[in-house]
Enzyme design. Structure first.
Site, PDB file in Angstrom:
ATOM      1  N   ASP A 115       1.020  -1.160  -0.087  1.00 47.43           N
ATOM      2  CA  ASP A 115       0.076   0.126   0.053  1.00 47.43           C
ATOM      3  C   ASP A 115       0.969   1.074  -0.018  1.00 47.43           C
ATOM      4  O   ASP A 115       2.165   1.232   0.093  1.00 47.43           O
ATOM      5  CB  ASP A 115      -1.005  -0.266   1.350  1.00 47.43           C
ATOM      6  CG  ASP A 115      -2.272   0.857   0.805  1.00 47.43           C
ATOM      7  OD1 ASP A 115      -1.943   1.805   0.003  1.00 47.43           O
ATOM      8  OD2 ASP A 115      -3.174   0.795   1.588  1.00 47.43           O
TER       9      ASP A 115
HETATM   10  C1  NOJ Z   1      -3.999   4.134   0.104  1.00 46.56           C
HETATM   11  C2  NOJ Z   1      -5.232   3.114   0.076  1.00 46.56           C
HETATM   12  O1  NOJ Z   1      -5.217   2.295   1.417  1.00 46.56           O
HETATM   13  C3  NOJ Z   1      -5.464   2.335  -0.835  1.00 46.56           C
HETATM   14  O2  NOJ Z   1      -6.643   1.679  -0.868  1.00 46.56           O
HETATM   15  C4  NOJ Z   1      -5.291   2.939  -2.208  1.00 46.56           C
HETATM   16  O3  NOJ Z   1      -5.497   1.842  -3.310  1.00 46.56           O
HETATM   17  C5  NOJ Z   1      -3.885   3.415  -2.534  1.00 46.56           C
HETATM   18  N1  NOJ Z   1      -3.800   4.474  -1.081  1.00 46.56           N
HETATM   19  C6  NOJ Z   1      -3.535   4.131  -3.792  1.00 46.56           C
HETATM   20  O4  NOJ Z   1      -4.691   5.242  -3.840  1.00 46.56           O
END
Ligand code: NOJ
Length: 722
Positions: free
Chosen positions: A265
């Site tokens: 993430d």
């Molecule tokens: C952080 C989020 O937790 C995740 O769900 C998302 O896909 C990413 N950012 C990218 O935007």
């Protein structure tokens, strides 16, 4: 009709050969480049990074011209011409925004959700997206957590069915212009079990709970052919998920043989430092790559340290090769080596087209849940000549779209007032008073009360803003925000009948409403067609059919409250227990144990009767199917859909079992007086759990089974697994 979906766990041998040939030519720096995902907001020179092969993927790029421009640099100017993979969050639509995923799950309609996911994938693909950071499959039993809006609610069985539907939709084989999209299932794993509902917070659960409750939707998504997975921000039982080799290697690779990409993430590798799990970025890089993270989202760790770690002998190059091979294979499967560019004309006829808007309306109508309808106040009729429409969400476009709107725009949304105007005859007088903001201090009680007094009925549209949900947006108080409760009580006190439409990204805590307001429609954040869908339901154009996929607590202090809880040694309502007195039971002094509205609950404008439950297999072998049937009759005066639900209870186990577990459901449409024979065949192999040795098992013994309209009511039978 659903269509064929791509599987990213299967590919032609030719792809292996092509990946091997490229891998053999790559420098270590180029390999690490493939393991690096940068954002358009990256602090360095993006064009040089692409030209030098230092980046394999980009995120949050939605302009197709820009995508093609950067792709051209990758393909035509970098040494090996490896195409970029563009990732985006297409969570509930790209530009045509559907209801938030929690709402979508309340349709209990996997075919519809598959088609809805395909709409999002099509619009995204037409704009150059190859990689969708969805579905989010985190089971959540704590509505304080803002990200409950992004998932399918509290149940692993329903969550698994929805996960598969979404994966199939995103990975449809027939997307526009032959483009392809790979799904990224997230957030691996058990992110939704954050302590106290605070986002990013610690998760400390037993391995059995992890395996029985939180992992099944991930496994289901991979079984449907999902090609990638995203790690999570939290620590799982002491080890951050982004460096957790137990879930990333043992479970994912060794047990499940997952062949796709593991993406971190957003900057989660660097966050290992804050977790106190790595002293610096270099150690964070080392721990993540060894644990099995193939690609660094944001690139601040791998791009800086991975080459050195390999050269120093701390990371074997074979590990890098495995990760890069997986990335290349997905790029081949996406067809990017052969067709790297997106035809810039694809999107024009697709974005917000009539078909997509019609499907957004269909999903919105089916996702809304009628919570209360005393004396059949709803549907409202043409007999209501003067209608007060009050509240901060009546003319609102922004919040209808909900959290994670991708490129959705406020102007695309039909408001509730627009919707009501569309369905009502011109002569009906609408007395509109916004009265207050969702959260602000101003309140026009007089205006609202006067409108209600002058009207035959008052519709109040109340709830949360979209900013109260989603990532990093947890709430400790879950009543109506701002001065909305005060507004509601003042309007109710006029004596004019009140209908409340609730918009939110989570179940709110609404005991006062449940007691005093005769009609309540839970409309969620319903996407661009929400206004019309609400009007259609309020005025009976459409019969509501959604059912809750998350329990509504009576009070914040009950949380977590969910239907599949354990019985305890002192259950609150068990009769015949003599060894302790009435007071010494598992319950609260000041609230019942039951939620305000249970999982699976939702009303209709018609009534359904369940009769003749037959357990066709009262004794059933572990390798056979449990067969249970029921007769369902529409006993009311309108056509309607009922979501028939089947639950089981394993009465005694080597490990204690929940009081009920959903194991089947079906959406059935019936005209007035019509009957349906609803028959479930459920593989007994699906009635198991992880035992003391953590092996999955189905134990012989006695079970209860219910078929009914929700997790509380239903006809009951019994069976025995031999
Ligand atoms: C952080 C989020 O937790 C995740 O769900 C998302 O896909 C990413 N950012 C990218 O935007």
């Amino acid at each position: 009709m659903t269509s064929k979906a791509l599987r990213f766990d299967q590919w032609e041998p030719e792809i292996d050969e092509r990946a091997t040939a490229i891998l053999a030519q790559m420098t270590l720096e180029e390999k690490v480049g493939q393991m690096t995902q940068l954002s358009k907001y990256w602090r360095g020179d993006l064009v040089s990074a692409i030209r030098e092969g230092r980046v394999g993927s980009l995120l949050s790029l939605t302009d197709v011209y820009e995508v093609n421009r950067l792709q051209r640099i990758a393909v035509e100017e970098s040494r090996l011409g490896i195409p970029l993979m563009i990732g985006n969050d297409v969570i509930h639509g790209y530009r045509t925004i559907f209801p938030i995923p929690l709402a979508e799950s309340c349709t209990w309609d996997p075919d519809l959700l598959e088609r809805a996911a395909r709409v999002g994938a099509n619009e995204a693909a037409a704009n150059g997206t190859h990689w969708n950071f969805a579905p989010m499959v985190d089971i959540c039993r704590d509505p304080r957590w803002g990200r409950i809006a992004e998932g399918a609610g509290e149940d692993p069985f329903l969550g698994s069915v929805v996960a598969q539907a979404r994966v199939r939709g995103f990975q449809s084989a027939d997307l526009v212009g032959g483009r392809r999209v790979v799904a990224c299932v997230k957030h691996y794993a058990a992110y939704g079990a954050a302590e106290s509902g605070k986002d990013y917070n610690t998760v400390d659960i037993s391995e059995r709970t992890l395996r029985d409750v939180y992992l099944p939707p991930f496994k289901a998504a991979f079984d449907a052919g999902a090609g990638s997975v995203m790690t999570a921000f939290h620590e799982l039982s002491g080890v951050p998920a982004t460096a957790n080799s137990f879930i990333l290697r043992q479970v994912l690779r060794d047990e499940w043989n997952f062949t796709g990409i593991v993406l971190s993430d957003y900057d989660a590798i660097a966050e290992l430092i804050f977790h106190g799990f790595a002293t610096d970025h270099k150690e964070a890089t080392l721990k993540s790559v060894l644990a099995g993270v193939d690609m660094d989202m944001m690139g601040y760790a791998y791009s800086v340290h991975l080459v050195d770690l390999v050269r120093e002998g701390q990371v074997p190059e074979s590990l890098i090769d495995e990760a890069v091979r997986r990335i290349l294979i997905i790029k081949f499967q996406l067809g990017l080596f052969d067709a790297p560019y997106t035809d810039e004309t694809l999107a024009q006829d697709l974005i917000l087209c009539e078909d997509h808007r019609a499907m957004a309306l269909d999903v919105a109508q089916k996702s809304m849940v009628l919570l209360k309808n005393e004396d059949n106040l709803l549907p409202l009729s043409a007999a209501h000549k003067r209608i007060a429409v009050i509240g901060p969400l009546v003319q609102n476009q922004h919040d209808l779209l909900g959290c994670w709107r991708c490129v959705g725009e406020d102007q695309d949304a039909e408001t509730v007032l627009d919707g009501i105007r569309t369905v009502l005859p011109e002569e009906t007088a609408l007395l509109y008073v916004p009265a207050c903001e969702i959260e602000g201090p101003e309140l026009d009680i007089t205006g609202a009360v006067n409108a209600a007094l002058a009207a035959d009925v008052a519709i109040l549209v109340l709830g949360e803003s979209m900013e109260m949900n989603g990532e990093a947006h947890s709430r400790a108080h879950m009543g109506l925000p701002g001065r909305q409760q005060e507004l509601l009580e003042a309007v109710w006190a006029t004596g004019t009948p009140v209908v409340v439409v609730l918009m939110s990204g989570r179940p709110l805590v609404i005991p006062w409403l449940a007691e005093h307001i005769p009609a309540i429609l839970q409309a969620w954040h319903g996407g661009i067609r929400a206004g019309r869908a609400i009007a259609d339901i309020l005025f009976g154009v459409v019969n509501p059919s959604g059912k809750l996929t998350t329990s509504f607590p009576r009070a914040e202090g009950q949380i977590p409250v969910y239907y599949a809880h354990k019985n305890t040694g002192r259950p609150a309502d068990a009769a015949g227990i003599v060894q302790f007195t009435e007071a010494y039971r598992s319950r609260y002094l000041d609230e019942p144990n039951a939620p305000l509205y249970p999982f699976g609950y939702g009303l209709s404008y018609t009534t359904f009767e369940y009769s003749d439950l037959v357990v066709e297999t009262p004794q059933v072998g572990g390798d056979k199917n449990l067969v249970v049937s029921v007769t369902l009759t529409n006993t009311g005066e309108r056509a309607g859909d009922e979501i028939v639900q089947l639950y089981v209870q394993d009465l005694m186990g080597s490990v204690t079992r929940p009081v009920k577990e959903l194991k089947g459901f079906r959406r059935v449409s019936l005209t007035p007086g019509q009957r349906a024979y609803v028959r479930f065949e459920i593989p007994v192999s699906q009635l198991g759990f992880h035992g003391l040795d953590m092996e999955y098992r189905v134990e012989p013994g006695d079970f209860n089974v219910w078929i009914g309209p929700n997790s509380v009511e239903g006809l009951k039978g019994t069976f025995k697994i031999l």
